[in-house]
Design an enzyme around this catalytic site. Sequence first.
Site, PDB file in Angstrom:
ATOM      1  N   GLU A 127      57.143 -50.407 -35.418  1.00 55.66           N
ATOM      2  CA  GLU A 127      58.566 -50.088 -35.873  1.00 55.66           C
ATOM      3  C   GLU A 127      59.265 -51.103 -36.708  1.00 55.66           C
ATOM      4  O   GLU A 127      60.315 -50.602 -37.656  1.00 55.66           O
ATOM      5  CB  GLU A 127      59.485 -49.692 -35.686  1.00 55.66           C
ATOM      6  CG  GLU A 127      59.057 -48.249 -34.986  1.00 55.66           C
ATOM      7  CD  GLU A 127      59.546 -47.505 -33.163  1.00 55.66           C
ATOM      8  OE1 GLU A 127      59.722 -48.019 -32.379  1.00 55.66           O
ATOM      9  OE2 GLU A 127      61.010 -46.216 -32.882  1.00 55.66           O
ATOM     10  N   ARG A 142      67.859 -51.197 -37.183  1.00 54.12           N
ATOM     11  CA  ARG A 142      67.086 -49.421 -37.199  1.00 54.12           C
ATOM     12  C   ARG A 142      68.777 -48.982 -36.640  1.00 54.12           C
ATOM     13  O   ARG A 142      69.424 -49.783 -36.200  1.00 54.12           O
ATOM     14  CB  ARG A 142      66.803 -49.850 -35.697  1.00 54.12           C
ATOM     15  CG  ARG A 142      66.225 -48.455 -35.217  1.00 54.12           C
ATOM     16  CD  ARG A 142      65.621 -48.729 -33.876  1.00 54.12           C
ATOM     17  NE  ARG A 142      65.874 -47.046 -33.139  1.00 54.12           N
ATOM     18  CZ  ARG A 142      66.036 -47.379 -31.376  1.00 54.12           C
ATOM     19  NH1 ARG A 142      66.941 -47.781 -31.167  1.00 54.12           N
ATOM     20  NH2 ARG A 142      66.125 -46.036 -31.359  1.00 54.12           N
ATOM     21  N   ASN A 201      67.751 -54.441 -33.886  1.00 59.15           N
ATOM     22  CA  ASN A 201      67.933 -53.231 -32.983  1.00 59.15           C
ATOM     23  C   ASN A 201      68.849 -53.082 -32.414  1.00 59.15           C
ATOM     24  O   ASN A 201      69.318 -53.990 -30.827  1.00 59.15           O
ATOM     25  CB  ASN A 201      66.923 -52.899 -33.030  1.00 59.15           C
ATOM     26  CG  ASN A 201      66.591 -51.469 -31.975  1.00 59.15           C
ATOM     27  OD1 ASN A 201      67.817 -51.110 -32.244  1.00 59.15           O
ATOM     28  ND2 ASN A 201      65.943 -51.343 -31.154  1.00 59.15           N
ATOM     29  N   ARG A 252      64.637 -38.451 -19.366  1.00 61.00           N
ATOM     30  CA  ARG A 252      65.164 -37.368 -19.569  1.00 61.00           C
ATOM     31  C   ARG A 252      64.967 -36.265 -19.618  1.00 61.00           C
ATOM     32  O   ARG A 252      63.894 -35.991 -19.019  1.00 61.00           O
ATOM     33  CB  ARG A 252      65.541 -37.633 -21.208  1.00 61.00           C
ATOM     34  CG  ARG A 252      66.254 -39.397 -21.268  1.00 61.00           C
ATOM     35  CD  ARG A 252      66.603 -38.723 -23.480  1.00 61.00           C
ATOM     36  NE  ARG A 252      66.709 -39.765 -23.707  1.00 61.00           N
ATOM     37  CZ  ARG A 252      66.647 -40.870 -24.258  1.00 61.00           C
ATOM     38  NH1 ARG A 252      65.013 -40.144 -25.446  1.00 61.00           N
ATOM     39  NH2 ARG A 252      66.927 -42.304 -24.833  1.00 61.00           N
ATOM     40  N   HIS A 300      62.799 -40.770 -33.568  1.00 65.97           N
ATOM     41  CA  HIS A 300      61.913 -41.868 -33.977  1.00 65.97           C
ATOM     42  C   HIS A 300      60.811 -42.208 -34.873  1.00 65.97           C
ATOM     43  O   HIS A 300      59.502 -42.396 -35.399  1.00 65.97           O
ATOM     44  CB  HIS A 300      60.694 -41.833 -32.662  1.00 65.97           C
ATOM     45  CG  HIS A 300      60.870 -42.149 -31.169  1.00 65.97           C
ATOM     46  ND1 HIS A 300      60.695 -41.507 -30.254  1.00 65.97           N
ATOM     47  CD2 HIS A 300      61.652 -42.617 -30.105  1.00 65.97           C
ATOM     48  CE1 HIS A 300      61.345 -41.354 -29.131  1.00 65.97           C
ATOM     49  NE2 HIS A 300      61.676 -43.063 -28.841  1.00 65.97           N
TER      50      HIS A 300
END
Length: 399
Positions: A384, A90, A8, A238, A179
Site C-alpha cells: 500500500e 492513508r 499511516n 472481528r 483496503h
Amino acid sequence: MAKVIAVNAGSSSLKFKLFEMPEEKVICSGIADRIGHEDAIFAIKPANGEKNETICNIPDHTIAVEMLLEALVDEGIVASLNEIKGIGHRIVQGGAYFSHSEELNDRTEKLIEELIPLAPLHNAAHLIGFRAFKKALPNVRQIAVFDTAFHQTMEPQDYLYACPMEYYEKYKVRRYGAHGTSHMYLAQCAQSYLKKGQNKIITCHIGSGASLCAIKDCKCVATSMGLTPLAGIMMGTRTGDIDPSVMPYLVKQTGKSAEEIYQEFNKKSGLLGISGISNDTRDVEKAALEGDERANLAIKLYARRVADYIGQYYVRLGGCDLIVFSAGVGENSPYFRKAMIDEVKEALHIELNDEANNTMVRGKEGIISSKDSAIPVVVIPTDEEVMIARDIVSILKLK
Ligand code: AMP
C-alpha cells in the site's frame, strides 16, 4: 529524484516509510507507537541497516513528527529536510467524495473532517497526522490516499443496504469498503497473470483485517467490507457479517451496553472469539495441528466465510479468471490458503499445487494452483505504501 514519505497515522501511532522516487526505493521505515504515553516507542530502520528503537515520552503526534524528521537528519538518512518533496497520508474513509487520491488543502481537509462520524477514530487521527506535518514542514505539499476510493465504482445495487432510503440520503449509510489501495495494487499486479481477453479477478486481502474484492477491467465491482471494516468475512478479532438482531438481543440478555457489545464484535470475535486462543493465525494453526477442536473449528469457519464470498463474486463477475491471495495470512499461511481453497474446489474446479503453495511465503510472489486448475490462484505480496508514494509523485508532478 525526489524523496517522499508515506504516512499511516492512527489514534496512538504513526507509521512511515521514506521512498526515493521514481525508483520506488525504500530508504527507511519506522513507527511512533503508544503516542500519548510516557513509555512510547520510537523506531526507525534504514532499508539495509539496524533498527534503532527508543522508549520515550511522545505526548502527541506533533512531537512524533518532529522526532521522525530529527531522526532522518541525525541518522544521516537525509542531508537536509529540503530533500523531502511530498507527503502522502492513508485515509480510511473518503466517503462518496473521493474516488481518487487528492492534494490536501483547505477544501479536502474540510471534507475529511466532515466524514469523521463515519470513521471516528481513523479520520480524526489522519487529520492530526496531516496537521503535524504541516506544522513541521509548511512548504511541503501533502496528499490524501483513500482506502475507500477504489470501491467508488460499485453500482448502487452493490453498495446500498436495503434499509429506509432516508438513512442513505440523510446519513450516508451505505457500503464503502476498505483496503482499496491494496486491492487496486493487487489488481494492477494481477494483469500480468491474465491471458488476452481475461478481466475478472477476485482479490483476497487476508490479514488481521480482511476483505475480498470482485474486480472487472481493473475496477471494483463489489467488496466485502461495508459502512465500516466490521462487515464481510470473519477476521482476526472481528465478526464479519452478522445478523443485526444479535445486537439488541445480547443487550437485553447480558445487560451490557450496545457500545460494549459493538466493541466485542470488533475486538473479541473472529478467530479469537471462536478459537478462544488467539487472533493470530500462527497460534490458531499450531493449536489446530495439536488437535484443539475450537481452533480447528475457527479455521473451518474462517475458510467457509471466505468461500461464501468467492462463490458470490464468481456469480457477480459472471466467472473468474484469477484468484489473488495477499496480506499477512494470504501471503504467509499455506495452511489457511489450502483450507479456503478446499471449500471452493469442488464447485469451481480449482486445484492447488501443494509444493508451490508451501513455498510461496515471506514476500514471494507466484502461482500456487496446479496446471489443471480451472482458475489460477496466485500469491501477490501487497504494497500500500508504494501506491501512496506513486500518487504523491503523480499528483504533485514531482520529477
Ligand atoms: P496484516 O494485518 O496483513 O499485517 O496480517 C497480520 C496477520 O497475518 C497476523 O495477525 C497473523 O494472523 C498473520 N500472519 C503473519 N505471518 C504469518 C505466518 N508466517 N503464518 C501464518 N500467519 C501469519
